[in-house]
Write a protein that holds these residues in place. Structure first.
Motif, PDB file in Angstrom:
ATOM      1  N   ILE A  21     -98.353  52.578  22.112  1.00 27.60           N
ATOM      2  CA  ILE A  21     -97.654  51.323  22.339  1.00 27.60           C
ATOM      3  C   ILE A  21     -97.539  51.131  23.843  1.00 27.60           C
ATOM      4  N   ASP A  22     -98.161  50.088  24.348  1.00 27.37           N
ATOM      5  CA  ASP A  22     -98.188  49.822  25.788  1.00 27.37           C
ATOM      6  C   ASP A  22     -97.085  48.830  26.142  1.00 27.37           C
ATOM      7  N   LEU A  23     -96.019  49.334  26.752  1.00 29.46           N
ATOM      8  CA  LEU A  23     -94.933  48.489  27.231  1.00 29.46           C
ATOM      9  C   LEU A  23     -95.043  48.223  28.729  1.00 29.46           C
ATOM     10  N   ALA A  24     -96.150  48.708  29.345  1.00 31.37           N
ATOM     11  CA  ALA A  24     -96.280  48.659  30.801  1.00 31.37           C
ATOM     12  C   ALA A  24     -97.400  47.746  31.287  1.00 31.37           C
ATOM     13  N   VAL A  71     -97.220  45.365  23.942  1.00 33.22           N
ATOM     14  CA  VAL A  71     -96.013  44.672  23.491  1.00 33.22           C
ATOM     15  C   VAL A  71     -95.120  44.443  24.707  1.00 33.22           C
ATOM     16  N   VAL A  72     -95.083  43.205  25.199  1.00 32.73           N
ATOM     17  CA  VAL A  72     -94.255  42.915  26.376  1.00 32.73           C
ATOM     18  C   VAL A  72     -93.496  41.590  26.245  1.00 32.73           C
ATOM     19  N   GLU A  73     -93.610  40.913  25.105  1.00 33.61           N
ATOM     20  CA  GLU A  73     -92.910  39.644  24.918  1.00 33.61           C
ATOM     21  C   GLU A  73     -91.460  39.883  24.464  1.00 33.61           C
ATOM     22  N   PRO A  74     -90.578  38.903  24.669  1.00 30.92           N
ATOM     23  CA  PRO A  74     -89.195  39.025  24.193  1.00 30.92           C
ATOM     24  C   PRO A  74     -89.134  39.081  22.668  1.00 30.92           C
ATOM     25  N   LEU A  75     -88.009  39.580  22.166  1.00 30.75           N
ATOM     26  CA  LEU A  75     -87.865  39.750  20.726  1.00 30.75           C
ATOM     27  C   LEU A  75     -87.980  38.444  19.957  1.00 30.75           C
ATOM     28  N   ASP A  76     -87.460  37.346  20.515  1.00 31.15           N
ATOM     29  CA  ASP A  76     -87.546  36.089  19.771  1.00 31.15           C
ATOM     30  C   ASP A  76     -88.991  35.648  19.596  1.00 31.15           C
ATOM     31  N   ALA A  84     -97.601  57.326  20.528  1.00 32.28           N
ATOM     32  CA  ALA A  84     -97.105  57.481  21.892  1.00 32.28           C
ATOM     33  C   ALA A  84     -96.628  56.139  22.405  1.00 32.28           C
ATOM     34  N   VAL A  85     -95.558  56.153  23.167  1.00 28.86           N
ATOM     35  CA  VAL A  85     -95.032  54.938  23.783  1.00 28.86           C
ATOM     36  C   VAL A  85     -95.141  55.101  25.294  1.00 28.86           C
ATOM     37  N   LEU A  86     -95.827  54.159  25.938  1.00 27.44           N
ATOM     38  CA  LEU A  86     -95.911  54.144  27.399  1.00 27.44           C
ATOM     39  C   LEU A  86     -94.905  53.132  27.929  1.00 27.44           C
ATOM     40  N   SER A  87     -93.992  53.603  28.758  1.00 27.70           N
ATOM     41  CA  SER A  87     -93.003  52.711  29.363  1.00 27.70           C
ATOM     42  C   SER A  87     -92.867  53.052  30.839  1.00 27.70           C
ATOM     43  N   GLU A  88     -92.195  52.163  31.547  1.00 24.86           N
ATOM     44  CA  GLU A  88     -91.945  52.377  32.964  1.00 24.86           C
ATOM     45  C   GLU A  88     -90.474  52.707  33.184  1.00 24.86           C
ATOM     46  N   GLN A  89     -90.221  53.537  34.171  1.00 21.97           N
ATOM     47  CA  GLN A  89     -88.855  53.949  34.459  1.00 21.97           C
ATOM     48  C   GLN A  89     -87.973  52.731  34.737  1.00 21.97           C
ATOM     49  N   GLY A  90     -86.842  52.677  34.025  1.00 19.91           N
ATOM     50  CA  GLY A  90     -85.897  51.590  34.225  1.00 19.91           C
ATOM     51  C   GLY A  90     -86.265  50.296  33.541  1.00 19.91           C
ATOM     52  N   SER A  91     -87.268  50.297  32.658  1.00 22.60           N
ATOM     53  CA  SER A  91     -87.731  49.070  32.022  1.00 22.60           C
ATOM     54  C   SER A  91     -88.058  49.324  30.558  1.00 22.60           C
ATOM     55  N   ASN A  92     -87.693  48.385  29.694  1.00 27.13           N
ATOM     56  CA  ASN A  92     -88.053  48.412  28.276  1.00 27.13           C
ATOM     57  C   ASN A  92     -87.559  49.648  27.537  1.00 27.13           C
ATOM     58  N   GLU A 150     -85.030  49.911  25.520  1.00 30.68           N
ATOM     59  CA  GLU A 150     -84.679  49.593  24.132  1.00 30.68           C
ATOM     60  C   GLU A 150     -85.915  49.517  23.252  1.00 30.68           C
ATOM     61  N   TYR A 151     -87.000  48.892  23.764  1.00 31.55           N
ATOM     62  CA  TYR A 151     -88.242  48.831  22.992  1.00 31.55           C
ATOM     63  C   TYR A 151     -88.791  50.236  22.741  1.00 31.55           C
ATOM     64  N   ALA A 152     -88.782  51.077  23.764  1.00 31.31           N
ATOM     65  CA  ALA A 152     -89.305  52.433  23.621  1.00 31.31           C
ATOM     66  C   ALA A 152     -88.535  53.194  22.550  1.00 31.31           C
ATOM     67  N   THR A 153     -87.214  53.113  22.604  1.00 32.20           N
ATOM     68  CA  THR A 153     -86.380  53.809  21.622  1.00 32.20           C
ATOM     69  C   THR A 153     -86.626  53.280  20.222  1.00 32.20           C
ATOM     70  N   ALA A 154     -86.705  51.952  20.085  1.00 31.95           N
ATOM     71  CA  ALA A 154     -86.901  51.353  18.766  1.00 31.95           C
ATOM     72  C   ALA A 154     -88.260  51.708  18.180  1.00 31.95           C
ATOM     73  N   PHE A 155     -89.313  51.715  18.993  1.00 28.42           N
ATOM     74  CA  PHE A 155     -90.630  52.082  18.484  1.00 28.42           C
ATOM     75  C   PHE A 155     -90.672  53.544  18.050  1.00 28.42           C
ATOM     76  N   MET A 156     -90.052  54.412  18.816  1.00 30.35           N
ATOM     77  CA  MET A 156     -90.049  55.819  18.443  1.00 30.35           C
ATOM     78  C   MET A 156     -89.254  56.043  17.158  1.00 30.35           C
ATOM     79  N   SER A 157     -88.139  55.339  17.013  1.00 36.49           N
ATOM     80  CA  SER A 157     -87.353  55.458  15.783  1.00 36.49           C
ATOM     81  C   SER A 157     -88.127  54.920  14.588  1.00 36.49           C
ATOM     82  N   ALA A 158     -88.832  53.820  14.792  1.00 35.54           N
ATOM     83  CA  ALA A 158     -89.628  53.237  13.716  1.00 35.54           C
ATOM     84  C   ALA A 158     -90.771  54.170  13.314  1.00 35.54           C
ATOM     85  N   ALA A 159     -91.420  54.776  14.296  1.00 41.09           N
ATOM     86  CA  ALA A 159     -92.502  55.719  14.001  1.00 41.09           C
ATOM     87  C   ALA A 159     -91.980  56.928  13.233  1.00 41.09           C
ATOM     88  N   LYS A 160     -90.838  57.439  13.654  1.00 44.94           N
ATOM     89  CA  LYS A 160     -90.246  58.597  12.975  1.00 44.94           C
ATOM     90  C   LYS A 160     -89.907  58.262  11.529  1.00 44.94           C
TER      91      LYS A 160
END
Length: 348
Positions: A97-100, A121-126, A30-38, A40-50
């Motif tokens: 995955i806690d993005l919030a 997971v809330v740090e930038p990609l770099d 499961a990916v926890l995200s907030e409306q209007g935030s993160n 791209e991370y949410a989509t990428a984690f779900m794709s990676a899990a799939k």
């Protein structure tokens, strides 16, 4: 996407992280995200899990309307407050995955109690890329954990005048090495440190932050020394210049006596962390400073993450360099140098 990574690169990076977290075919992520935030991370984690054969879903909650820095200074304020259906949905997952940023919250503790492992997971990609976790880092953190679990006292000093003793043994040890493969366990990517809390009245002495130490959540470097006097687990006096005044005013703004409690104490072991990350414009919430190799992380405020009852919203992490730390009679860190061989970073 930053750091030169496109979406496919990000999915591959997140897939490597999920493998470390033990995600397998048939598990649920499961990916926890907030409306209007993160998004791209949410989509990428779900794709990676799939891609790993896991079932996956996104709980996208209304924002708590505060930034990450404000959340770290006001722990417990999050997008799941009062949202029972969302909490129940997240408890069904093997990994969340806690993005919030649920850190130190009752909501996170309830989700963990259901057996769900939680990865923040809330740090930038770099930063995620540079500080990507390894099994070797886990081994060094767990070597520290074994010592910290047995210790009765922790003492740390520095040349600025710090000399403080913690009475240990009441609470367990928090380890962060950047991934979690154990049911109910929380971790933070990136990580690389360990910590514990003393008994509530079991910290006495003086902590003096030197020039160049870091103040979180301000993300600022100390300009003039800050001197904290601690008696029976509470800061009773704060002296110094402008930085001391700002810290004092910040803690007083919560109007909560528990804000002055001493929280967790530990040391950093991540040799890929960069102390000057804020000075050089690196974003994120500050895992470079918190996990920096050989630091001592002095903290104030809540201890609920380690099983205590102090749930104050005021939390400050105050990483300090060039300190010396003992567990009982064993020297662990000497002026910022990690001493035990099984905790030392590999040669570069």
């Amino acid at each position: 996407m930053s750091n030169g990574l496109d979406m496919s690169d990000t999915i591959n990076l997140f897939r490597k992280e999920l493998v470390l977290c033990g995600v397998k075919e048939g598990q649920t992520v499961a990916v926890l995200s907030e409306q209007g935030s993160n998004n791209e991370y949410a989509t990428a984690f779900m794709s990676a899990a799939k891609a790993l054969g896991a079932n996956t879903y996104n709980v996208n909650a209304l924002s708590a309307n505060v930034g990450l820095d404000a959340k770290f200074g006001n722990l417990g304020l999050n997008c799941l407050n009062g949202n029972r259906p969302a909490i129940e949905a997240l408890k069904q997952a093997d990994l969340m995955i806690d993005l919030a940023l649920l850190l130190f919250s009752r909501e996170q503790q309830e989700i963990q109690a259901a057996g769900t492992r939680v990865l923040l997971v809330v740090e930038p990609l770099d930063v995620l890329t540079r500080m990507f976790p390894t099994k070797e880092l886990r081994e060094r953190v767990e070597a520290g954990e074994r010592r910290l679990k047995k210790a009765k006292h922790l003492r740390f000093t520095n040349e600025a005048g710090t000399d403080v003793i913690y009475d240990l043994g009441k609470y367990g040890v928090l380890t962060e090495y950047g991934y979690t493969d154990t049911p109910g366990r929380w971790d933070h990517w990136p990580g690389g440190f360990l910590a514990t809390s003393a008994s509530e009245d079991g910290v006495n002495g003086k902590v003096v932050m030197a020039q160049g130490d870091i103040i979180y959540p301000f993300k600022s470097y100390v300009r003039d020394p800050i001197e904290f006097t601690i008696r029976e687990g509470y800061i009773v006096d704060t002296k110094g210049g402008l930085d001391a005044r700002l810290v004092s005013d910040y803690m007083a703004s919560f109007r909560d006596p528990k804000a002055y409690a001493v929280s967790h104490i530990g040391w950093g072991l991540n040799h890929t962390a960069v102390w000057t990350s804020h000075a050089t414009g690196v974003g994120g919430i500050g895992m470079d400073g918190r996990a920096f190799y050989g630091n001592v992380l002095f903290s104030t405020g809540p201890n609920t993450e380690l099983g205590g009852n102090n749930d104050t919203a005021c939390h400050m992490d105050l990483p300090m360099r060039d300190c010396t730390l003992y567990l009982d009679d064993e020297l662990i860190v000497k002026k910022g140098e990690v001493i035990p061989a099984d905790m030392r970073a590999p040669a570069r």
